[in-house]
Scaffold this motif. Structure first.
Motif, PDB file in Angstrom:
ATOM      1  N   PHE A   1       0.852  -1.182   0.000  1.00 21.73           N
ATOM      2  CA  PHE A   1       0.000   0.000   0.000  1.00 21.73           C
ATOM      3  C   PHE A   1       0.893   1.238   0.000  1.00 21.73           C
ATOM      4  CE2 PHE A   1      -2.591  -3.343   1.738  1.00 21.73           C
ATOM      5  CZ  PHE A   1      -3.870  -3.082   1.258  1.00 21.73           C
ATOM      6  N   THR A   2       0.728   2.102  -1.001  1.00 19.34           N
ATOM      7  CA  THR A   2       1.569   3.290  -1.106  1.00 19.34           C
ATOM      8  C   THR A   2       0.786   4.526  -0.650  1.00 19.34           C
ATOM      9  OG1 THR A   2       0.931   3.763  -3.400  1.00 19.34           O
ATOM     10  CG2 THR A   2       2.777   2.259  -3.056  1.00 19.34           C
ATOM     11  N   LEU A   3       1.467   5.363   0.171  1.00 21.46           N
ATOM     12  CA  LEU A   3       0.817   6.553   0.733  1.00 21.46           C
ATOM     13  C   LEU A   3       1.562   7.836   0.397  1.00 21.46           C
ATOM     14  CD1 LEU A   3      -0.066   5.322   4.361  1.00 21.46           C
ATOM     15  CD2 LEU A   3      -1.311   4.958   2.243  1.00 21.46           C
ATOM     16  N   GLY A   4       2.422   7.812  -0.592  1.00 22.03           N
ATOM     17  CA  GLY A   4       3.136   9.038  -0.939  1.00 22.03           C
ATOM     18  C   GLY A   4       4.391   9.217  -0.102  1.00 22.03           C
TER      19      GLY A   4
ATOM     20  N   VAL B   1       0.441  -4.631  -5.768  1.00 22.26           N
ATOM     21  CA  VAL B   1       0.605  -3.192  -5.534  1.00 22.26           C
ATOM     22  C   VAL B   1      -0.747  -2.493  -5.516  1.00 22.26           C
ATOM     23  CG1 VAL B   1       1.711  -1.088  -6.340  1.00 22.26           C
ATOM     24  CG2 VAL B   1       2.845  -3.305  -6.673  1.00 22.26           C
ATOM     25  N   ARG B   2      -0.955  -1.670  -4.490  1.00 21.73           N
ATOM     26  CA  ARG B   2      -2.213  -0.934  -4.342  1.00 21.73           C
ATOM     27  C   ARG B   2      -1.894   0.501  -3.945  1.00 21.73           C
ATOM     28  NH1 ARG B   2      -5.879  -5.462  -1.117  1.00 21.73           N
ATOM     29  NH2 ARG B   2      -4.765  -7.303  -1.909  1.00 21.73           N
ATOM     30  N   ASP B   3      -2.248   1.446  -4.814  1.00 21.33           N
ATOM     31  CA  ASP B   3      -2.050   2.860  -4.493  1.00 21.33           C
ATOM     32  C   ASP B   3      -3.193   3.318  -3.592  1.00 21.33           C
ATOM     33  OD1 ASP B   3       0.327   3.377  -6.035  1.00 21.33           O
ATOM     34  OD2 ASP B   3      -0.915   3.194  -7.825  1.00 21.33           O
ATOM     35  N   ALA B   4      -2.878   3.645  -2.347  1.00 25.16           N
ATOM     36  CA  ALA B   4      -3.911   4.007  -1.379  1.00 25.16           C
ATOM     37  C   ALA B   4      -4.120   5.517  -1.298  1.00 25.16           C
ATOM     38  CB  ALA B   4      -3.542   3.452  -0.007  1.00 25.16           C
ATOM     39  N   LEU B   5      -3.062   6.247  -1.002  1.00 23.99           N
ATOM     40  CA  LEU B   5      -3.124   7.701  -0.884  1.00 23.99           C
ATOM     41  C   LEU B   5      -1.846   8.280  -1.487  1.00 23.99           C
ATOM     42  CD1 LEU B   5      -4.217   7.959   2.867  1.00 23.99           C
ATOM     43  CD2 LEU B   5      -5.671   8.505   0.895  1.00 23.99           C
ATOM     44  N   ALA B   6      -1.894   9.551  -1.849  1.00 24.77           N
ATOM     45  CA  ALA B   6      -0.697  10.212  -2.364  1.00 24.77           C
ATOM     46  C   ALA B   6      -0.588  11.571  -1.689  1.00 24.77           C
ATOM     47  CB  ALA B   6      -0.763  10.357  -3.877  1.00 24.77           C
ATOM     48  N   VAL B   7      -0.234  11.534  -0.384  1.00 27.82           N
ATOM     49  CA  VAL B   7      -0.163  12.765   0.396  1.00 27.82           C
ATOM     50  C   VAL B   7       1.106  12.753   1.248  1.00 27.82           C
ATOM     51  CG1 VAL B   7      -2.664  13.051   0.493  1.00 27.82           C
ATOM     52  CG2 VAL B   7      -1.507  11.764   2.298  1.00 27.82           C
ATOM     53  N   PRO B   8       1.643  13.921   1.562  1.00 30.57           N
ATOM     54  CA  PRO B   8       2.745  13.964   2.527  1.00 30.57           C
ATOM     55  C   PRO B   8       2.282  13.387   3.857  1.00 30.57           C
ATOM     56  CG  PRO B   8       2.507  16.070   1.382  1.00 30.57           C
ATOM     57  CD  PRO B   8       1.303  15.263   1.039  1.00 30.57           C
ATOM     58  N   SER B   9       3.188  12.758   4.588  1.00 35.97           N
ATOM     59  CA  SER B   9       2.761  12.108   5.830  1.00 35.97           C
ATOM     60  C   SER B   9       2.311  13.110   6.878  1.00 35.97           C
ATOM     61  CB  SER B   9       3.892  11.233   6.390  1.00 35.97           C
ATOM     62  OG  SER B   9       5.006  12.008   6.786  1.00 35.97           O
TER      63      SER B   9
ATOM     64  N   ASP C   1      -7.194  -1.436   8.006  1.00 37.52           N
ATOM     65  CA  ASP C   1      -8.326  -2.326   7.701  1.00 37.52           C
ATOM     66  C   ASP C   1      -8.130  -3.004   6.347  1.00 37.52           C
ATOM     67  OD1 ASP C   1      -9.610  -1.780  10.063  1.00 37.52           O
ATOM     68  OD2 ASP C   1     -10.947  -0.255   9.226  1.00 37.52           O
ATOM     69  N   ALA C   2      -7.705  -2.231   5.354  1.00 39.43           N
ATOM     70  CA  ALA C   2      -7.469  -2.800   4.023  1.00 39.43           C
ATOM     71  C   ALA C   2      -6.332  -3.828   4.074  1.00 39.43           C
ATOM     72  CB  ALA C   2      -7.144  -1.690   3.023  1.00 39.43           C
TER      73      ALA C   2
ATOM     74  N   GLY D   1      -5.554  -5.640   6.654  1.00 38.41           N
ATOM     75  CA  GLY D   1      -6.105  -6.820   7.297  1.00 38.41           C
ATOM     76  C   GLY D   1      -6.928  -7.663   6.344  1.00 38.41           C
ATOM     77  N   ARG D   2      -7.695  -7.005   5.498  1.00 41.68           N
ATOM     78  CA  ARG D   2      -8.492  -7.744   4.510  1.00 41.68           C
ATOM     79  C   ARG D   2      -7.580  -8.469   3.535  1.00 41.68           C
ATOM     80  NH1 ARG D   2     -11.575  -2.943   4.749  1.00 41.68           N
ATOM     81  NH2 ARG D   2     -10.714  -2.211   2.762  1.00 41.68           N
ATOM     82  N   ALA D   3      -6.458  -7.850   3.178  1.00 42.17           N
ATOM     83  CA  ALA D   3      -5.514  -8.502   2.275  1.00 42.17           C
ATOM     84  C   ALA D   3      -4.939  -9.760   2.918  1.00 42.17           C
ATOM     85  CB  ALA D   3      -4.391  -7.532   1.901  1.00 42.17           C
ATOM     86  N   VAL D   4      -4.639  -9.697   4.197  1.00 39.68           N
ATOM     87  CA  VAL D   4      -4.115 -10.872   4.903  1.00 39.68           C
ATOM     88  C   VAL D   4      -5.170 -11.969   4.970  1.00 39.68           C
ATOM     89  CG1 VAL D   4      -3.360 -11.707   7.161  1.00 39.68           C
ATOM     90  CG2 VAL D   4      -2.393  -9.608   6.219  1.00 39.68           C
ATOM     91  N   ILE D   5      -6.402 -11.592   5.276  1.00 42.32           N
ATOM     92  CA  ILE D   5      -7.488 -12.576   5.340  1.00 42.32           C
ATOM     93  C   ILE D   5      -7.691 -13.241   3.983  1.00 42.32           C
ATOM     94  CG2 ILE D   5      -9.976 -12.834   5.674  1.00 42.32           C
ATOM     95  CD1 ILE D   5      -9.749 -10.617   7.811  1.00 42.32           C
ATOM     96  N   ALA D   6      -7.452 -12.469   2.914  1.00 38.58           N
ATOM     97  CA  ALA D   6      -7.610 -13.003   1.556  1.00 38.58           C
ATOM     98  C   ALA D   6      -6.412 -13.838   1.116  1.00 38.58           C
ATOM     99  CB  ALA D   6      -7.830 -11.866   0.570  1.00 38.58           C
ATOM    100  N   GLY D   7      -5.369 -13.914   1.948  1.00 39.82           N
ATOM    101  CA  GLY D   7      -4.256 -14.803   1.616  1.00 39.82           C
ATOM    102  C   GLY D   7      -2.891 -14.166   1.528  1.00 39.82           C
TER     103      GLY D   7
END
Length: 329
Positions: A6-9, A49-57, A70-71, A73-79
């Motif tokens: 997950f990428t957040l910038g 790869v999942r682009d989540a947000l593109a903002v300064p921290s 949460d996302a 966690g869902r990825a882990v549950i999905a395998g």
């Protein structure tokens, strides 16, 4: 099987210049990031790869970060075998600790970033991303909670701190040292500390409405910034001198606040614990505890603020807060 990214910038994703503005700006997608890392394509399992947000921290909010957790966690549950999050380093220590407080999975959740952006010679982002992915895939990293992989070191979110404004070796755990290292591509976990159980899920709306202040005590502090604070905030973290001391004239103000809202005593020193009963003068740790301040232990002020806000958002009482501080600090 995969490693979710997950990428957040942040600096790690700042790949170009805006002709109309000075300085680098965030331009790189997750695909751009991964394409620039030698050896990442050979990782087993591969990255998803999942682009989540593109903002300064500096712009991130608790709600946004909990959505990412949460996302994840869902990825882990999905395998997914593990998860990597890239973000700016300004708030990375707080983001990782926030995630660690609520992360219920054995799969590693690994935060990383960069201090040198891709337009500079020797950017550290590619190496940090590769190391983080290897940690997320490592069986030895399971059960350690949320980790920070930086400069080929592996740190527990609970203890890691940003210690330098520009150094690529900025992340350190002054009280404990790193949990392990990435050596020639191999993840070596050297110590496995006990990890407190995660907190219960928090209502995001209640979290948005919960205000916790942080006051760093300074020489000759008159405490005027704390005037009427209990009318606007639900809790306060005090970063005191050394082992938890404040000027004598500030002690009654803090005691009066502690009668109305939870007040947590921490140290501004950067490492070490506040004490409990070594010094007895007015404004000492013993005096402040007698006035109702709660012991933050080894927690630094920033992490104590994260923990207190989550607890207050869950409507925790004084005894519950004190017990949580004892577990985490």
């Amino acid at each position: 099987m995969s490693i979710a990214l997950f990428t957040l910038g942040g600096t790690i994703a700042m790949g170009g210049l805006d002709p109309g503005r000075p300085g680098v700006v965030a331009r790189l997608t997750g695909a751009d990031l991964t394409a620039a890392v030698p050896g990442l394509a050979d990782l087993n399992p591969p990255l998803d790869v999942r682009d989540a947000l593109a903002v300064p921290s500096a712009h991130l909010t608790y709600r946004q970060l909990l959505d990412v957790v949460d996302a994840a966690g869902r990825a882990v549950i999905a395998g997914a075998t593990g998860v990597v999050v890239t973000q700016g380093t300004d708030t990375l220590e707080e983001s990782a600790f926030l995630a660690d407080l609520v992360w219920p999975h054995d799969a590693p959740l690994v935060f990383t970033g960069a201090m040198r952006n891709p337009t500079l010679a020797g950017p550290d982002g590619p190496a940090n991303l590769l190391a983080a992915a290897r940690v997320a895939a490592a069986p030895s990293a399971r059960g350690l909670g949320v980790l920070v992989a930086f400069n080929d070191e592996v740190h527990a979110a609970r203890w890691v701190r940003k210690t330098h404004s520009t150094s690529t070796a900025t992340f350190a755990s002054p009280n404990t040292g790193p949990l392990g290292h990435v050596i020639e591509g191999r993840v070596r976990v050297l110590v496995r500390p006990e990890r407190p159980a995660p907190l219960s899920p928090v209502d995001p709306d209640r979290l948005d409405g919960t205000r916790v202040a942080l006051h760093t005590v300074t020489l000759d502090d008159d405490g005027l910034l704390l005037d009427r604070l209990a009318e606007t905030h639900h809790g306060l973290v005090v970063a005191g001198f050394g082992v938890g001391h404040v000027p004598a004239r500030l002690a009654p103000t803090l005691g009066a606040l502690a009668d109305r809202i939870p007040v947590v005593l921490t140290s501004r020193s950067g490492a070490g614990s506040v004490l409990r009963n070594t010094y007895g003068a007015v404004g000492s740790e013993t005096d402040l505890r007698r006035r109702g301040l709660l012991d933050g232990g080894l927690l630094d002020p920033y992490k104590a603020k994260v923990l207190l806000r989550l607890l207050l958002a869950a409507n925790a009482g004084r005894d519950t807060i004190a017990a949580a501080l004892a577990r985490h600090g």
